[in-house]
Design a protein around this motif. Sequence first.
Motif, PDB file in Angstrom:
ATOM      1  N   MET A  77      22.336  36.405  94.961  1.00  0.00           N
ATOM      2  CA  MET A  77      22.094  35.826  93.641  1.00  0.00           C
ATOM      3  C   MET A  77      20.956  34.820  93.748  1.00  0.00           C
ATOM      4  SD  MET A  77      25.898  35.331  91.982  1.00  0.00           S
ATOM      5  CE  MET A  77      26.547  34.332  93.338  1.00  0.00           C
ATOM      6  N   SER A  78      19.730  35.255  93.460  1.00  0.00           N
ATOM      7  CA  SER A  78      18.582  34.378  93.582  1.00  0.00           C
ATOM      8  C   SER A  78      17.529  34.807  92.585  1.00  0.00           C
ATOM      9  CB  SER A  78      18.028  34.424  95.007  1.00  0.00           C
ATOM     10  OG  SER A  78      17.623  35.742  95.321  1.00  0.00           O
ATOM     11  N   GLY A  79      16.417  34.082  92.543  1.00  0.00           N
ATOM     12  CA  GLY A  79      15.349  34.413  91.625  1.00  0.00           C
ATOM     13  C   GLY A  79      15.587  33.825  90.256  1.00  0.00           C
ATOM     14  N   LYS A  80      15.153  34.547  89.243  1.00  0.00           N
ATOM     15  CA  LYS A  80      15.285  34.073  87.870  1.00  0.00           C
ATOM     16  C   LYS A  80      16.761  33.982  87.456  1.00  0.00           C
ATOM     17  CE  LYS A  80      11.019  36.388  86.397  1.00  0.00           C
ATOM     18  NZ  LYS A  80      10.478  37.426  85.475  1.00  0.00           N
ATOM     19  N   PRO A  81      17.088  33.008  86.606  1.00  0.00           N
ATOM     20  CA  PRO A  81      18.433  33.011  86.031  1.00  0.00           C
ATOM     21  C   PRO A  81      18.686  34.320  85.286  1.00  0.00           C
ATOM     22  CG  PRO A  81      17.330  30.929  85.569  1.00  0.00           C
ATOM     23  CD  PRO A  81      16.300  31.847  86.167  1.00  0.00           C
ATOM     24  N   LYS A  82      19.917  34.797  85.372  1.00  0.00           N
ATOM     25  CA  LYS A  82      20.288  36.027  84.679  1.00  0.00           C
ATOM     26  C   LYS A  82      21.428  35.715  83.722  1.00  0.00           C
ATOM     27  CE  LYS A  82      21.118  40.945  85.525  1.00  0.00           C
ATOM     28  NZ  LYS A  82      21.241  41.988  86.573  1.00  0.00           N
ATOM     29  N   LEU A  83      21.229  36.062  82.460  1.00  0.00           N
ATOM     30  CA  LEU A  83      22.170  35.735  81.405  1.00  0.00           C
ATOM     31  C   LEU A  83      22.975  36.969  81.019  1.00  0.00           C
ATOM     32  CD1 LEU A  83      20.062  33.452  81.427  1.00  0.00           C
ATOM     33  CD2 LEU A  83      20.095  33.482  78.923  1.00  0.00           C
ATOM     34  N   TYR A  84      24.285  36.800  80.954  1.00  0.00           N
ATOM     35  CA  TYR A  84      25.185  37.891  80.596  1.00  0.00           C
ATOM     36  C   TYR A  84      25.784  37.610  79.227  1.00  0.00           C
ATOM     37  CZ  TYR A  84      24.978  39.388  85.489  1.00  0.00           C
ATOM     38  OH  TYR A  84      24.552  39.819  86.729  1.00  0.00           O
ATOM     39  N   TYR A  85      25.366  38.420  78.249  1.00  0.00           N
ATOM     40  CA  TYR A  85      25.858  38.205  76.887  1.00  0.00           C
ATOM     41  C   TYR A  85      25.461  39.396  76.031  1.00  0.00           C
ATOM     42  CZ  TYR A  85      27.560  35.197  73.102  1.00  0.00           C
ATOM     43  OH  TYR A  85      28.298  34.647  72.075  1.00  0.00           O
ATOM     44  N   PHE A  86      25.802  39.324  74.766  1.00  0.00           N
ATOM     45  CA  PHE A  86      25.433  40.367  73.812  1.00  0.00           C
ATOM     46  C   PHE A  86      23.963  40.201  73.409  1.00  0.00           C
ATOM     47  CE2 PHE A  86      29.767  38.805  73.159  1.00  0.00           C
ATOM     48  CZ  PHE A  86      30.477  39.917  73.588  1.00  0.00           C
ATOM     49  N   ASP A  87      23.418  41.198  72.752  1.00  0.00           N
ATOM     50  CA  ASP A  87      22.030  41.152  72.305  1.00  0.00           C
ATOM     51  C   ASP A  87      21.965  40.402  70.975  1.00  0.00           C
ATOM     52  OD1 ASP A  87      19.326  41.517  72.249  1.00  0.00           O
ATOM     53  OD2 ASP A  87      19.430  43.583  71.497  1.00  0.00           O
ATOM     54  N   GLY A  88      22.309  39.131  71.041  1.00  0.00           N
ATOM     55  CA  GLY A  88      22.333  38.309  69.836  1.00  0.00           C
ATOM     56  C   GLY A  88      22.545  36.858  70.212  1.00  0.00           C
ATOM     57  N   ARG A  89      22.645  36.026  69.220  1.00  0.00           N
ATOM     58  CA  ARG A  89      22.685  34.586  69.449  1.00  0.00           C
ATOM     59  C   ARG A  89      24.010  34.110  70.024  1.00  0.00           C
ATOM     60  NH1 ARG A  89      19.772  32.362  63.896  1.00  0.00           N
ATOM     61  NH2 ARG A  89      17.693  33.212  64.323  1.00  0.00           N
ATOM     62  N   GLY A  90      24.998  33.941  69.168  1.00  0.00           N
ATOM     63  CA  GLY A  90      26.286  33.449  69.622  1.00  0.00           C
ATOM     64  C   GLY A  90      26.152  32.147  70.400  1.00  0.00           C
ATOM     65  N   ARG A  91      26.981  32.009  71.415  1.00  0.00           N
ATOM     66  CA  ARG A  91      26.992  30.787  72.212  1.00  0.00           C
ATOM     67  C   ARG A  91      25.999  30.832  73.378  1.00  0.00           C
ATOM     68  NH1 ARG A  91      31.784  31.211  69.788  1.00  0.00           N
ATOM     69  NH2 ARG A  91      32.618  29.281  68.883  1.00  0.00           N
ATOM     70  N   MET A  92      25.265  31.925  73.496  1.00  0.00           N
ATOM     71  CA  MET A  92      24.233  31.996  74.527  1.00  0.00           C
ATOM     72  C   MET A  92      22.896  31.478  74.025  1.00  0.00           C
ATOM     73  SD  MET A  92      23.532  32.745  77.689  1.00  0.00           S
ATOM     74  CE  MET A  92      24.510  34.052  78.468  1.00  0.00           C
ATOM     75  N   GLU A  93      22.690  31.451  72.708  1.00  0.00           N
ATOM     76  CA  GLU A  93      21.353  31.157  72.204  1.00  0.00           C
ATOM     77  C   GLU A  93      20.890  29.750  72.565  1.00  0.00           C
ATOM     78  OE1 GLU A  93      17.848  32.509  70.027  1.00  0.00           O
ATOM     79  OE2 GLU A  93      19.426  33.326  71.296  1.00  0.00           O
ATOM     80  N   SER A  94      21.778  28.780  72.534  1.00  0.00           N
ATOM     81  CA  SER A  94      21.380  27.421  72.908  1.00  0.00           C
ATOM     82  C   SER A  94      20.968  27.342  74.373  1.00  0.00           C
ATOM     83  CB  SER A  94      22.524  26.436  72.635  1.00  0.00           C
ATOM     84  OG  SER A  94      22.770  26.317  71.248  1.00  0.00           O
ATOM     85  N   ILE A  95      21.579  28.192  75.205  1.00  0.00           N
ATOM     86  CA  ILE A  95      21.196  28.255  76.620  1.00  0.00           C
ATOM     87  C   ILE A  95      19.801  28.860  76.748  1.00  0.00           C
ATOM     88  CG2 ILE A  95      21.793  29.269  78.863  1.00  0.00           C
ATOM     89  CD1 ILE A  95      24.762  29.207  77.859  1.00  0.00           C
ATOM     90  N   ARG A  96      19.530  29.907  75.980  1.00  0.00           N
ATOM     91  CA  ARG A  96      18.186  30.490  75.983  1.00  0.00           C
ATOM     92  C   ARG A  96      17.156  29.455  75.555  1.00  0.00           C
ATOM     93  NH1 ARG A  96      21.019  34.684  72.897  1.00  0.00           N
ATOM     94  NH2 ARG A  96      21.601  36.425  74.253  1.00  0.00           N
ATOM     95  N   TRP A  97      17.459  28.722  74.495  1.00  0.00           N
ATOM     96  CA  TRP A  97      16.555  27.683  74.013  1.00  0.00           C
ATOM     97  C   TRP A  97      16.242  26.670  75.114  1.00  0.00           C
ATOM     98  CZ3 TRP A  97      13.805  25.955  69.819  1.00  0.00           C
ATOM     99  CH2 TRP A  97      13.882  26.704  68.629  1.00  0.00           C
ATOM    100  N   LEU A  98      17.267  26.233  75.809  1.00  0.00           N
ATOM    101  CA  LEU A  98      17.083  25.177  76.811  1.00  0.00           C
ATOM    102  C   LEU A  98      16.245  25.672  77.983  1.00  0.00           C
ATOM    103  CD1 LEU A  98      17.854  22.235  77.146  1.00  0.00           C
ATOM    104  CD2 LEU A  98      19.944  22.963  78.300  1.00  0.00           C
ATOM    105  N   LEU A  99      16.530  26.868  78.454  1.00  0.00           N
ATOM    106  CA  LEU A  99      15.721  27.435  79.532  1.00  0.00           C
ATOM    107  C   LEU A  99      14.271  27.623  79.090  1.00  0.00           C
ATOM    108  CD1 LEU A  99      18.231  30.097  80.914  1.00  0.00           C
ATOM    109  CD2 LEU A  99      17.304  28.161  82.211  1.00  0.00           C
TER     110      LEU A  99
END
Length: 232
Positions: free
Chosen positions: A1-23
Amino acid sequence: MSGKPKLYYFDGRGRMESIRWLLAAAGIEFEEEILETREQYEALLKEGALLFEQVPMVQMDGMRLVQSRAIMQYIAAKYDLYGKNLKERLLIDMYVGGTTDLIEIIIPHQFLSPEDKQKHIKFIVQKAKERYFPVYEKILKEHGGKFLVGNQLSWADVQLLEGILMVEEKCADILPDFPRLKEFQQRISEIPTIKAFLQPGSKRKPAPDDKYVTTVRTVLQAYYNVKLNYIN
């Protein structure tokens, strides 16, 4: 587990979108594993990748991170978006908490029945105008700087911009009564990393549609309709 962060979620906002924004604000490139089937989700469960059997999950720095707030605290601290001292961190936590409360009001919108959606928009606008936006307008006035906390971009600024834009999607003319928030929105949107995230073709997700709702329900096996009693 190395390199770029990898996000596991649906193809939409939900509770992952704020994480995308921050990164994105930190200038960090990331990859996504889009969950589209129940089988993908069950494979993560079987592997033990989801500590509390929930997404979002972010794989970075040799770890599998869960719980949205913990993930964002880690990212903010790692990339110098979490203040310079304990007092600034406290203020950031407070302001992020308020904006998160507003975002959490908006997130269920697409899952509502058609008859509830118009009521929900009115409720979102009411809460933004009466509870949340006046607070940030006052903070910006009293602080007198370009940012909510200290003299540099923080997680609080990123989260507030996300919240403002989400409310504007429901009510485009909401900011005239909040001139400092309008200036804040324009100023933070011009920060290069954020400006890039706001451009077409970025990894920012559009407002959720019916396809997103169907996918979430299929993957999580949640077929019920959301009912928000507080908007009745």
